[in-house]
Design a protein around this motif. Sequence first.
Motif, PDB file in Angstrom:
ATOM      1  N   LEU A 281       0.853  -1.178   0.000  1.00  0.00           N
ATOM      2  CA  LEU A 281       0.000   0.000   0.000  1.00  0.00           C
ATOM      3  C   LEU A 281       0.897   1.239   0.000  1.00  0.00           C
ATOM      4  O   LEU A 281       1.905   1.284   0.714  1.00  0.00           O
ATOM      5  CB  LEU A 281      -0.902   0.038   1.233  1.00  0.00           C
ATOM      6  CG  LEU A 281      -1.709  -1.217   1.576  1.00  0.00           C
ATOM      7  CD1 LEU A 281      -2.552  -0.967   2.823  1.00  0.00           C
ATOM      8  CD2 LEU A 281      -2.582  -1.640   0.406  1.00  0.00           C
ATOM      9  N   PHE A 282       0.496   2.253  -0.797  1.00  0.00           N
ATOM     10  CA  PHE A 282       1.241   3.512  -0.822  1.00  0.00           C
ATOM     11  C   PHE A 282       0.227   4.646  -0.888  1.00  0.00           C
ATOM     12  O   PHE A 282      -0.534   4.748  -1.851  1.00  0.00           O
ATOM     13  CB  PHE A 282       2.207   3.575  -2.012  1.00  0.00           C
ATOM     14  CG  PHE A 282       3.094   4.794  -1.988  1.00  0.00           C
ATOM     15  CD1 PHE A 282       4.300   4.769  -1.300  1.00  0.00           C
ATOM     16  CD2 PHE A 282       2.720   5.965  -2.623  1.00  0.00           C
ATOM     17  CE1 PHE A 282       5.114   5.889  -1.252  1.00  0.00           C
ATOM     18  CE2 PHE A 282       3.525   7.091  -2.582  1.00  0.00           C
ATOM     19  CZ  PHE A 282       4.728   7.060  -1.893  1.00  0.00           C
ATOM     20  N   VAL A 283       0.226   5.499   0.110  1.00  0.00           N
ATOM     21  CA  VAL A 283      -0.779   6.552   0.237  1.00  0.00           C
ATOM     22  C   VAL A 283      -0.358   7.789  -0.558  1.00  0.00           C
ATOM     23  O   VAL A 283       0.776   8.272  -0.423  1.00  0.00           O
ATOM     24  CB  VAL A 283      -1.005   6.917   1.713  1.00  0.00           C
ATOM     25  CG1 VAL A 283      -2.039   8.039   1.845  1.00  0.00           C
ATOM     26  CG2 VAL A 283      -1.454   5.690   2.505  1.00  0.00           C
ATOM     27  N   VAL A 284      -1.282   8.310  -1.363  1.00  0.00           N
ATOM     28  CA  VAL A 284      -0.990   9.496  -2.175  1.00  0.00           C
ATOM     29  C   VAL A 284      -1.885  10.684  -1.827  1.00  0.00           C
ATOM     30  O   VAL A 284      -1.666  11.788  -2.335  1.00  0.00           O
ATOM     31  CB  VAL A 284      -1.098   9.186  -3.683  1.00  0.00           C
ATOM     32  CG1 VAL A 284       0.048   8.288  -4.126  1.00  0.00           C
ATOM     33  CG2 VAL A 284      -2.435   8.551  -4.039  1.00  0.00           C
ATOM     34  N   GLU A 285      -2.873  10.478  -0.957  1.00  0.00           N
ATOM     35  CA  GLU A 285      -3.744  11.578  -0.544  1.00  0.00           C
ATOM     36  C   GLU A 285      -4.372  11.234   0.803  1.00  0.00           C
ATOM     37  O   GLU A 285      -4.828  10.113   1.022  1.00  0.00           O
ATOM     38  CB  GLU A 285      -4.850  11.799  -1.579  1.00  0.00           C
ATOM     39  CG  GLU A 285      -5.810  12.933  -1.230  1.00  0.00           C
ATOM     40  CD  GLU A 285      -6.962  13.053  -2.199  1.00  0.00           C
ATOM     41  OE1 GLU A 285      -7.455  14.173  -2.397  1.00  0.00           O
ATOM     42  OE2 GLU A 285      -7.381  12.012  -2.750  1.00  0.00           O
ATOM     43  N   GLY A 286      -4.408  12.213   1.726  1.00  0.00           N
ATOM     44  CA  GLY A 286      -5.081  12.010   2.995  1.00  0.00           C
ATOM     45  C   GLY A 286      -4.340  11.056   3.906  1.00  0.00           C
ATOM     46  O   GLY A 286      -3.112  10.931   3.861  1.00  0.00           O
ATOM     47  N   GLN A 287      -5.104  10.368   4.755  1.00  0.00           N
ATOM     48  CA  GLN A 287      -4.501   9.409   5.686  1.00  0.00           C
ATOM     49  C   GLN A 287      -5.457   8.254   5.929  1.00  0.00           C
ATOM     50  O   GLN A 287      -6.673   8.402   5.836  1.00  0.00           O
ATOM     51  CB  GLN A 287      -4.120  10.073   7.012  1.00  0.00           C
ATOM     52  CG  GLN A 287      -5.272  10.599   7.816  1.00  0.00           C
ATOM     53  CD  GLN A 287      -4.835  11.152   9.167  1.00  0.00           C
ATOM     54  OE1 GLN A 287      -5.503  10.932  10.168  1.00  0.00           O
ATOM     55  NE2 GLN A 287      -3.729  11.886   9.202  1.00  0.00           N
ATOM     56  N   VAL A 288      -4.876   7.094   6.249  1.00  0.00           N
ATOM     57  CA  VAL A 288      -5.655   5.899   6.555  1.00  0.00           C
ATOM     58  C   VAL A 288      -5.098   5.253   7.817  1.00  0.00           C
ATOM     59  O   VAL A 288      -3.917   5.423   8.155  1.00  0.00           O
ATOM     60  CB  VAL A 288      -5.631   4.878   5.395  1.00  0.00           C
ATOM     61  CG1 VAL A 288      -6.290   5.460   4.146  1.00  0.00           C
ATOM     62  CG2 VAL A 288      -4.209   4.409   5.085  1.00  0.00           C
ATOM     63  N   GLU A 289      -5.973   4.506   8.487  1.00  0.00           N
ATOM     64  CA  GLU A 289      -5.551   3.707   9.627  1.00  0.00           C
ATOM     65  C   GLU A 289      -5.434   2.258   9.193  1.00  0.00           C
ATOM     66  O   GLU A 289      -6.406   1.660   8.740  1.00  0.00           O
ATOM     67  CB  GLU A 289      -6.565   3.817  10.767  1.00  0.00           C
ATOM     68  CG  GLU A 289      -6.203   2.969  11.985  1.00  0.00           C
ATOM     69  CD  GLU A 289      -7.345   2.871  12.974  1.00  0.00           C
ATOM     70  OE1 GLU A 289      -7.361   3.675  13.920  1.00  0.00           O
ATOM     71  OE2 GLU A 289      -8.230   2.001  12.782  1.00  0.00           O
ATOM     72  N   LEU A 290      -4.249   1.697   9.320  1.00  0.00           N
ATOM     73  CA  LEU A 290      -3.976   0.309   8.958  1.00  0.00           C
ATOM     74  C   LEU A 290      -3.722  -0.490  10.221  1.00  0.00           C
ATOM     75  O   LEU A 290      -2.918  -0.101  11.066  1.00  0.00           O
ATOM     76  CB  LEU A 290      -2.747   0.242   8.044  1.00  0.00           C
ATOM     77  CG  LEU A 290      -2.181  -1.153   7.758  1.00  0.00           C
ATOM     78  CD1 LEU A 290      -3.123  -1.957   6.866  1.00  0.00           C
ATOM     79  CD2 LEU A 290      -0.787  -1.055   7.129  1.00  0.00           C
ATOM     80  N   LYS A 291      -4.407  -1.634  10.360  1.00  0.00           N
ATOM     81  CA  LYS A 291      -4.141  -2.578  11.426  1.00  0.00           C
ATOM     82  C   LYS A 291      -3.693  -3.887  10.803  1.00  0.00           C
ATOM     83  O   LYS A 291      -4.362  -4.422   9.906  1.00  0.00           O
ATOM     84  CB  LYS A 291      -5.376  -2.804  12.296  1.00  0.00           C
ATOM     85  CG  LYS A 291      -5.795  -1.591  13.106  1.00  0.00           C
ATOM     86  CD  LYS A 291      -6.978  -1.913  14.019  1.00  0.00           C
ATOM     87  CE  LYS A 291      -7.377  -0.708  14.859  1.00  0.00           C
ATOM     88  NZ  LYS A 291      -8.521  -1.020  15.764  1.00  0.00           N
ATOM     89  N   ASN A 292      -2.561  -4.398  11.257  1.00  0.00           N
ATOM     90  CA  ASN A 292      -2.048  -5.669  10.749  1.00  0.00           C
ATOM     91  C   ASN A 292      -1.221  -6.337  11.830  1.00  0.00           C
ATOM     92  O   ASN A 292      -1.267  -5.936  12.997  1.00  0.00           O
ATOM     93  CB  ASN A 292      -1.242  -5.455   9.457  1.00  0.00           C
ATOM     94  CG  ASN A 292       0.030  -4.666   9.686  1.00  0.00           C
ATOM     95  OD1 ASN A 292       0.258  -4.118  10.755  1.00  0.00           O
ATOM     96  ND2 ASN A 292       0.866  -4.591   8.671  1.00  0.00           N
ATOM     97  N   SER A 293      -0.464  -7.346  11.459  1.00  0.00           N
ATOM     98  CA  SER A 293       0.309  -8.100  12.443  1.00  0.00           C
ATOM     99  C   SER A 293       1.395  -7.270  13.111  1.00  0.00           C
ATOM    100  O   SER A 293       1.928  -7.655  14.155  1.00  0.00           O
ATOM    101  CB  SER A 293       0.941  -9.326  11.770  1.00  0.00           C
ATOM    102  OG  SER A 293       1.816  -8.932  10.718  1.00  0.00           O
ATOM    103  N   ALA A 294       1.739  -6.127  12.514  1.00  0.00           N
ATOM    104  CA  ALA A 294       2.759  -5.253  13.091  1.00  0.00           C
ATOM    105  C   ALA A 294       2.154  -4.166  13.972  1.00  0.00           C
ATOM    106  O   ALA A 294       2.880  -3.308  14.472  1.00  0.00           O
ATOM    107  CB  ALA A 294       3.604  -4.623  11.977  1.00  0.00           C
ATOM    108  N   GLY A 295       0.820  -4.164  14.148  1.00  0.00           N
ATOM    109  CA  GLY A 295       0.192  -3.179  15.018  1.00  0.00           C
ATOM    110  C   GLY A 295      -0.760  -2.263  14.278  1.00  0.00           C
ATOM    111  O   GLY A 295      -1.246  -2.579  13.183  1.00  0.00           O
ATOM    112  N   THR A 296      -1.021  -1.100  14.882  1.00  0.00           N
ATOM    113  CA  THR A 296      -1.908  -0.088  14.300  1.00  0.00           C
ATOM    114  C   THR A 296      -1.057   1.083  13.835  1.00  0.00           C
ATOM    115  O   THR A 296      -0.214   1.584  14.587  1.00  0.00           O
ATOM    116  CB  THR A 296      -2.947   0.381  15.327  1.00  0.00           C
ATOM    117  OG1 THR A 296      -3.740  -0.734  15.744  1.00  0.00           O
ATOM    118  CG2 THR A 296      -3.861   1.439  14.711  1.00  0.00           C
ATOM    119  N   HIS A 297      -1.306   1.518  12.611  1.00  0.00           N
ATOM    120  CA  HIS A 297      -0.492   2.563  12.004  1.00  0.00           C
ATOM    121  C   HIS A 297      -1.387   3.578  11.318  1.00  0.00           C
ATOM    122  O   HIS A 297      -2.384   3.203  10.695  1.00  0.00           O
ATOM    123  CB  HIS A 297       0.475   1.983  10.963  1.00  0.00           C
ATOM    124  CG  HIS A 297       1.179   0.753  11.411  1.00  0.00           C
ATOM    125  ND1 HIS A 297       2.374   0.777  12.089  1.00  0.00           N
ATOM    126  CD2 HIS A 297       0.847  -0.557  11.286  1.00  0.00           C
ATOM    127  CE1 HIS A 297       2.754  -0.456  12.364  1.00  0.00           C
ATOM    128  NE2 HIS A 297       1.843  -1.289  11.889  1.00  0.00           N
TER     129      HIS A 297
END
Length: 271
Positions: free
Chosen positions: A91-107
């Motif tokens: 995933l590569f963000v080009v606008e705004g922001q998102v919350e990602l939750k995965n095995s490495a935590g919340t980002h």
Amino acid sequence: MSYAIPPAGLPSQADDLTGTAVFTEAYAFMPAGVMRDIVTSFIPHWDKSRAWIIARPLSGFAETFSQYIVEVSAGGGSDRPEDNPDAEAVLFVVEGQVELKNSAGTHVLEEGGYAYLPAGQGWTLHNRSDKKATFHWVRKRYEAVDGIAAPEAFVTSDAETAPIAMPDTNGAWATTRFVEPTDLRHDMHFNIVTFQPGGLIPFEETHVMEHGLYVIEGTAEYLLNRDWVSVGPGDFMWLRAFCPQACRATGDGPFRYLLYKDVNRHAKLPW
């Protein structure tokens, strides 16, 4: 840093055709002007979201990956984004922001944010802000190798990753590599390539790797097979294996693009 996004909407009835979109036996060129509302797709289990699907495996063409540009409205997202247990993702963000939750935590990934998501590991993504967010989503069937561990999930960003100048270029051509090229756990790379004004690829690259190239900033003349094509922000190029390519940056600022390529595995044999 700036990152181009699709113009969306619908052109006026008075507008001329772009005149530049083309699909050939060796490459496809999709100018930004064709990425409009009418060509978006909706994806199962995604709320308040739509996608421009700009690459997908096609027999006889580029066969290893798919690439989406996903737009998520405020409050949108997915608790079940990927149903294929064999699919890894970037995933590569080009606008705004998102919350990602995965095995490495919340980002929280902002513009320029990058995440690698291994196959078979669950993740969720939501837009908790009051503005839309847009990101590239590259999907590939992970090719496991006996004796080599699968890669782990990680999150980084364009700002945190220093570009590496190509040899003998005085910094005119550099690559931002989010994965170390010699790390054989990874079977794909999704890099950022940067050319300073006047920088160029000074030979016709002809190689086994397939490519997806999305221009995020600047302009250039790009050689695709036999054709020199003028490219700019939001344009997408899709190259099959062995399609010759070269580049010369134009304009007064940097020319930058996102680059997918398949790497580090044997060529598949059909017997």
